[in-house]
Design a protein around this motif. Structure first.
Motif, PDB file in Angstrom:
ATOM      1  N   THR A   1      51.039  81.801 -33.327  1.00 20.72           N
ATOM      2  CA  THR A   1      51.385  80.583 -32.756  1.00 20.72           C
ATOM      3  C   THR A   1      52.231  79.985 -33.661  1.00 20.72           C
ATOM      4  O   THR A   1      53.411  79.393 -33.478  1.00 20.72           O
ATOM      5  CB  THR A   1      50.223  79.586 -32.825  1.00 20.72           C
ATOM      6  N   LEU A   2      52.272  79.977 -35.059  1.00 24.14           N
ATOM      7  CA  LEU A   2      53.117  79.708 -36.007  1.00 24.14           C
ATOM      8  C   LEU A   2      54.410  80.407 -35.827  1.00 24.14           C
ATOM      9  O   LEU A   2      55.494  79.678 -36.307  1.00 24.14           O
ATOM     10  CB  LEU A   2      52.695  79.754 -37.632  1.00 24.14           C
ATOM     11  N   ALA A   3      54.316  81.607 -35.849  1.00 24.77           N
ATOM     12  CA  ALA A   3      55.627  82.581 -35.557  1.00 24.77           C
ATOM     13  C   ALA A   3      56.247  81.938 -34.674  1.00 24.77           C
ATOM     14  O   ALA A   3      57.822  82.011 -34.565  1.00 24.77           O
ATOM     15  CB  ALA A   3      55.472  83.976 -35.568  1.00 24.77           C
ATOM     16  N   MET A   4      55.760  81.555 -33.313  1.00 28.23           N
ATOM     17  CA  MET A   4      56.549  80.883 -32.222  1.00 28.23           C
ATOM     18  C   MET A   4      57.251  79.715 -32.678  1.00 28.23           C
ATOM     19  O   MET A   4      58.353  79.474 -32.287  1.00 28.23           O
ATOM     20  CB  MET A   4      55.562  80.746 -31.033  1.00 28.23           C
ATOM     21  N   GLY A   5      56.714  78.853 -33.622  1.00 28.20           N
ATOM     22  CA  GLY A   5      57.040  77.746 -34.109  1.00 28.20           C
ATOM     23  C   GLY A   5      58.375  78.150 -34.983  1.00 28.20           C
ATOM     24  O   GLY A   5      59.555  77.450 -34.959  1.00 28.20           O
ATOM     25  N   PHE A   6      58.269  79.179 -35.734  1.00 23.17           N
ATOM     26  CA  PHE A   6      59.126  79.699 -36.506  1.00 23.17           C
ATOM     27  C   PHE A   6      60.524  80.158 -35.829  1.00 23.17           C
ATOM     28  O   PHE A   6      61.710  80.101 -36.331  1.00 23.17           O
ATOM     29  CB  PHE A   6      58.607  80.654 -37.352  1.00 23.17           C
TER      30      PHE A   6
ATOM     31  N   THR B   1      42.429  78.010 -46.814  1.00 22.00           N
ATOM     32  CA  THR B   1      43.441  77.431 -46.574  1.00 22.00           C
ATOM     33  C   THR B   1      44.237  77.529 -45.090  1.00 22.00           C
ATOM     34  O   THR B   1      45.194  77.194 -44.679  1.00 22.00           O
ATOM     35  CB  THR B   1      44.724  77.745 -47.731  1.00 22.00           C
ATOM     36  N   MET B   2      43.366  77.951 -44.177  1.00 22.30           N
ATOM     37  CA  MET B   2      43.901  78.069 -42.974  1.00 22.30           C
ATOM     38  C   MET B   2      43.900  76.930 -42.164  1.00 22.30           C
ATOM     39  O   MET B   2      44.859  77.011 -41.678  1.00 22.30           O
ATOM     40  CB  MET B   2      42.790  79.265 -42.161  1.00 22.30           C
ATOM     41  N   PHE B   3      42.926  76.117 -42.049  1.00 22.77           N
ATOM     42  CA  PHE B   3      43.073  74.816 -41.622  1.00 22.77           C
ATOM     43  C   PHE B   3      44.302  74.219 -41.993  1.00 22.77           C
ATOM     44  O   PHE B   3      44.950  73.375 -41.244  1.00 22.77           O
ATOM     45  CB  PHE B   3      41.721  73.839 -41.766  1.00 22.77           C
ATOM     46  N   PHE B   4      44.398  73.852 -43.420  1.00 21.65           N
ATOM     47  CA  PHE B   4      45.458  73.346 -44.002  1.00 21.65           C
ATOM     48  C   PHE B   4      46.780  73.831 -43.692  1.00 21.65           C
ATOM     49  O   PHE B   4      47.735  72.961 -43.482  1.00 21.65           O
ATOM     50  CB  PHE B   4      45.301  73.509 -45.645  1.00 21.65           C
ATOM     51  N   GLY B   5      47.016  75.143 -43.461  1.00 17.97           N
ATOM     52  CA  GLY B   5      48.171  75.976 -42.941  1.00 17.97           C
ATOM     53  C   GLY B   5      48.571  75.437 -41.737  1.00 17.97           C
ATOM     54  O   GLY B   5      49.652  75.165 -41.220  1.00 17.97           O
TER      55      GLY B   5
ATOM     56  N   PHE C   1      56.503  72.602 -42.796  1.00 19.42           N
ATOM     57  CA  PHE C   1      56.363  73.825 -42.003  1.00 19.42           C
ATOM     58  C   PHE C   1      56.283  75.289 -42.805  1.00 19.42           C
ATOM     59  O   PHE C   1      55.605  75.778 -42.235  1.00 19.42           O
ATOM     60  CB  PHE C   1      57.595  73.780 -40.782  1.00 19.42           C
ATOM     61  N   GLY C   2      57.272  75.419 -43.589  1.00 18.36           N
ATOM     62  CA  GLY C   2      57.405  76.453 -44.454  1.00 18.36           C
ATOM     63  C   GLY C   2      56.163  76.547 -45.119  1.00 18.36           C
ATOM     64  O   GLY C   2      55.407  77.696 -45.324  1.00 18.36           O
ATOM     65  N   ALA C   3      55.476  75.541 -45.748  1.00 15.68           N
ATOM     66  CA  ALA C   3      54.046  75.537 -46.370  1.00 15.68           C
ATOM     67  C   ALA C   3      53.051  76.161 -45.668  1.00 15.68           C
ATOM     68  O   ALA C   3      52.112  77.095 -45.941  1.00 15.68           O
ATOM     69  CB  ALA C   3      53.629  74.224 -46.978  1.00 15.68           C
ATOM     70  N   GLY C   4      53.053  75.339 -44.293  1.00 20.89           N
ATOM     71  CA  GLY C   4      51.947  75.947 -43.499  1.00 20.89           C
ATOM     72  C   GLY C   4      51.881  77.312 -42.946  1.00 20.89           C
ATOM     73  O   GLY C   4      50.966  78.087 -42.874  1.00 20.89           O
ATOM     74  N   PHE C   5      53.297  77.647 -42.834  1.00 19.11           N
ATOM     75  CA  PHE C   5      53.535  79.334 -42.295  1.00 19.11           C
ATOM     76  C   PHE C   5      52.882  80.059 -43.318  1.00 19.11           C
ATOM     77  O   PHE C   5      52.575  81.197 -42.977  1.00 19.11           O
ATOM     78  CB  PHE C   5      54.883  79.231 -41.562  1.00 19.11           C
TER      79      PHE C   5
END
Length: 470
Positions: A235-240, A294-298, A329-333
């Motif tokens: 899901t984060l990769a789709m955002g990327f 740090t998964m939730f944070f990301g 976004f970069g930090a979370g990804f």
């Protein structure tokens, strides 16, 4: 010449990742290989268009590259078991670089698609092998940090070589950049020769039991153990995919004067934040003795970054607000990248390290391609703010799955020889993670309750025999 191979027991006694034989060579090889890939990523479509090719062919060159990448990732674990890491990575670096010389023949339909497909084979094998190899080379207690360092080298390589490819092509021509990309991949192949001659662990043998009651505890399928972390990175990769495709254009719409410059800066900011937070996430995981902190944070941070992008574009605010969005976004990804990979290593036995790497890389690459395509359609209907907003919603879905996974099956791991079991077997590691929760029994295999989520049963009154780590 390959570096001397240590036994697993000898590796666990090392006091630093940098003392792991072959680790430095792996980092240099991976950085050079990703550099060869990054040099041509924006150049090949540009060369197609400059040659009078269609937009469809320009996009198809990247599309077929990613298609053969994902297909190769599916069979790479078997290659790592049969011929080993060293030959696989040498071959992958060769296939990634040498076919670049084929573009010298022209960038018409047949040559551009054929040679792009060949390069995708090399990239697919490389991405799976490098992540799995790190898990084989370094002590278990340093795996988070090692994965973070690998991410830093990959990120720096992309930040340097992505703009360099366009600059070389602009100043010296396309033929020159094809030669440079092939030469860079050759450096990677030479460094791969210094990697220890290891093979991925064979598939686990059928289990034996000390007590008949042990047979009552079901074996959990691999897909049930990795679906949620794979969904998180997908899901984060789709955002990327949306960010890398549309953020520069969105910046240019807000500021037509300086937008072209700011667009490139934004992507660099995203990449830099990824590197820093991926490394930091790995350090936190090592200190706690398990991933997940740090998964939730990301996921929340990545979702906020996309939401801020949508809001800034919709309201026409200053592009400087997009700097904040890019950092978020970069930090979370970056956090999710490391947490998802470590979670797969943590839950699966050592015999499935290569499968974990393949699943992670497939989720990353498929998510990026899918995000570019699906969110590109949304951008055509609802403009760029709609694309970023839809990306935030997709990340939120992955966040909900992670919450459910944490509540229903917090300790979902394979029943033996998994990362947690190996940590408890290593005296040095036990000392390093003394603050982690102490679990006396190993029988923590969850019982399936739904197709994706499982629940841990009550602890039985016996102790399960752990398979020795070889």
């Amino acid at each position: 010449m390959a570096t001397t191979t240590l036994t697993r027991a000898e590796i666990e006694q090392l006091d630093s990742v940098w003392r792991s034989p072959g680790f430095t060579a792996t980092l240099i090889a991976v950085a050079a290989a990703f550099g060869s890939w990054a040099l041509l990523l924006p150049v090949v479509p540009l060369a197609v268009l400059d040659n009078g090719g269609s937009d469809a062919l320009a996009g198809g060159s990247t599309g077929i590259f990613m298609a053969t990448t994902v297909l190769t990732q599916m069979i790479t674990p078997r290659l790592l078991r049969t011929i080993g890491y060293n030959p696989t990575m040498v071959f992958s670096a060769f296939m990634l670089g040498v076919p670049a010389l084929g573009y010298l023949l022209g960038v018409d339909l047949v040559p551009v698609l054929f040679f792009s497909a060949l390069r995708g084979i090399g990239f697919g094998a490389l991405t799976v092998a490098q992540a799995a190899l790190v898990a084989e080379l370094v002590p278990v207690r340093f795996l988070g940090k090692a994965s973070g360092i690998l991410g830093v080298f990959i990120g720096l390589s992309q930040m340097v070589f992505l703009p360099s490819g366009l600059a070389i092509a602009h100043n010296f021509g396309f033929d020159t950049i094809y030669l440079v990309a092939a030469g860079t991949a050759l450096v990677a192949a030479l460094m791969c020769l210094r990697i220890p001659r290891l093979k991925a662990a064979p598939k686990a043998k059928p289990r034996t039991y000390d007590h008949p009651e042990e047979k009552l505890i079901p074996t959990v399928a691999t897909w049930k153990l990795v679906t949620v972390p794979a969904l998180a990175v997908l899901t984060l990769a789709m955002g990327f995919g949306a960010v890398s495709s549309f953020l520069p254009a969105a910046v240019n719409d807000i500021d037509p004067v300086d937008g072209a410059i700011f667009g490139g800066v934004m992507l660099s900011v995203v990449g830099g934040a990824q590197m820093i937070f991926r490394y930091g996430s790995g350090v936190v995981a090592d200190r706690r003795g398990e991933p997940g902190s740090t998964m939730f944070f990301g996921q929340i941070t990545g979702m906020l970054g996309l939401a801020v992008m949508a809001l800034v574009v919709a309201q026409g605010w200053s592009v400087w607000f997009l700097v904040l969005a890019a950092v978020l976004f970069g930090a979370g990804f970056g956090c999710v990248q490391n947490e998802a990979l470590l979670s797969m290593f943590f839950r699966l036995p050592r015999s499935k390290v290569s499968e974990a790497s393949a699943i992670w890389n497939s989720s990353y690459d498929a998510g990026t391609g899918l995000g570019s395509f699906v969110l590109g359609i949304i951008a055509g209907k609802l403009a760029y703010q709609g694309s970023f907003g839809a990306g935030a919603l997709i990340v939120f879905i992955g966040f909900l799955a992670t919450i459910a996974d944490r509540i229903i099956g917090r300790h979902r791991i394979a029943e033996y020889n998994n990362m947690r079991a190996r940590l408890r077997q290593v005296p040095v590691a036990r000392k390093a993670v003394h603050s982690a929760r102490k679990i006396r029994r190993v029988a923590t295999t969850p019982v399936p309750v739904t197709k994706l989520l499982t629940r841990r049963p009550p602890r039985p009154g016996w102790k399960r025999r752990e398979e020795e780590d070889v």
